[in-house]
Enzyme design. Structure first.
Site, PDB file in Angstrom:
ATOM      1  N   TYR A 156       0.844  -1.202   0.000  1.00 47.75           N
ATOM      2  CA  TYR A 156       0.000   0.000   0.000  1.00 47.75           C
ATOM      3  C   TYR A 156       0.879   1.252   0.000  1.00 47.75           C
ATOM      4  O   TYR A 156       0.674   2.175  -0.787  1.00 47.75           O
ATOM      5  CB  TYR A 156      -0.903  -0.029   1.242  1.00 47.75           C
ATOM      6  N   THR A 191     -13.799   4.656   7.306  1.00 49.39           N
ATOM      7  CA  THR A 191     -14.625   4.095   6.222  1.00 49.39           C
ATOM      8  C   THR A 191     -14.648   2.579   6.427  1.00 49.39           C
ATOM      9  O   THR A 191     -13.965   2.051   7.318  1.00 49.39           O
ATOM     10  CB  THR A 191     -14.037   4.377   4.820  1.00 49.39           C
TER      11      THR A 191
END
Ligand code: NDP
Length: 251
Positions: A156, A191
């Site tokens: 990532y 989220t």
């Protein structure tokens, strides 16, 4: 309204930051193409847009597949006749793992989604924008596009660093043709993606303490910044990375 008659494409708009940003653009008058793989959730975003009085179209696609990305842009041109702005936001993270234990499959999935797909999106979006004199693109990076972390997401981190470099190169190539390209690097915004981490009260407290502004981000914070980046007010802003992090990265 600020985006009246503008056509905006948002990837990863079936949830989280992408959904909020798609809705925010629509509330400002834009016609919004909502792109994601999960059809039910993508349609739900369109329903939210319509309920707010806006215009939206769900286009199901895996942004890692060139033919599907091309189909998205073709559909936007067919339905709306132009493409003015794009927010290349779709992204994933690998399961927490250090560099040694990370599988090749997870490495490829993260790089393909977060970096290669951003390139694929721009590859088809830019020619579409050039047909009407230009446009604005915002690519999704992260504070982990400028910082490292030992939290166990090396692919990532690499992908988000790559997005910043790709953004700079593309912006320099197409600036004189009326295309602005920027990226955005938020710190923590709760989220679906980071719920497993933030639902842990100890981790939540530790992460919150790293934000000098005293709160985590909100999807609306990101939506507002993306809308500014795409707007006429940002006409001289290109090839930049907007760090949106409540002070996280300067400590
Ligand atoms: P979500 O998981 O809510 O959203 C991710 C979105 O990406 C979903 O809509 C998902 O849709 C879509 N997506 C993933 N893979 C693909 C694919 N192959 N093709 C099409 N769509 C895809 O997370 P967030 O809203 O948090 O994340 C959005 C972006 O923001 C990501 O790039 C993330 O890295 C970045 N970011 C998030 C931060 C945060 O704290 N939340 C901080 C910094 C950056 P579907 O599954 O339906 O395809």
């Amino acid at each position: 309204m600020r985006y009246q008659d503008k056509v905006v494409l948002v990837t990863g708009a079936s949830s989280g930051i992408g959904r909020q940003t798609a809705l925010a653009f629509a509330k400002q008058g834009a016609k919004v193409a909502v792109v994601a793989r999960r059809a039910e959730l993508g349609q739900e975003t369109v329903a939210l847009i319509k309920a707010a009085g806006g215009e939206g179209l769900f286009i199901q696609a895996d942004v890692c597949q060139a033919n599907q990305v091309q189909h998205v842009v073709d559909t936007v041109l067919k339905q709306f006749g132009r493409l003015d702005c794009a927010f290349n936001n779709a992204g994933v993270a690998e399961p927490i793992s250090n560099t040694v234990d990370l599988s090749e499959e997870d490495f490829d999935r993260v790089i393909n989604t977060n970096l290669k797909a951003v390139w694929l999106c721009m590859k088809y979006q830019i020619p579409a924008m050039l047909k009407t004199g230009g446009g604005a693109i915002v690519n999704m990076s992260s504070v982990w596009g400028i910082l490292g972390t030992a939290m166990g997401v090396p692919a990532y981190v690499a992908s988000k660093h790559g997005v910043i470099g790709l953004t700079k190169a593309t912006a320099l190539e197409f600036g004189k043709q009326g295309i602005r390209v920027n990226c955005i690097s938020p710190a923590w915004v709760p989220t679906e993606a980071n719920a497993p981490v933030l639902d842990n009260p100890d981790l939540h407290g530790m992460i919150l303490a790293q934000h000098p502004i005293g709160r985590l981000g909100d999807t609306q914070d990101v939506a507002q910044a993306v809308m500014w980046l795409c707007s006429e007010e940002a006409a001289w802003y290109t090839a930049q990375n907007l760090v949106l992090d409540g002070g996280y990265s300067v400590q």
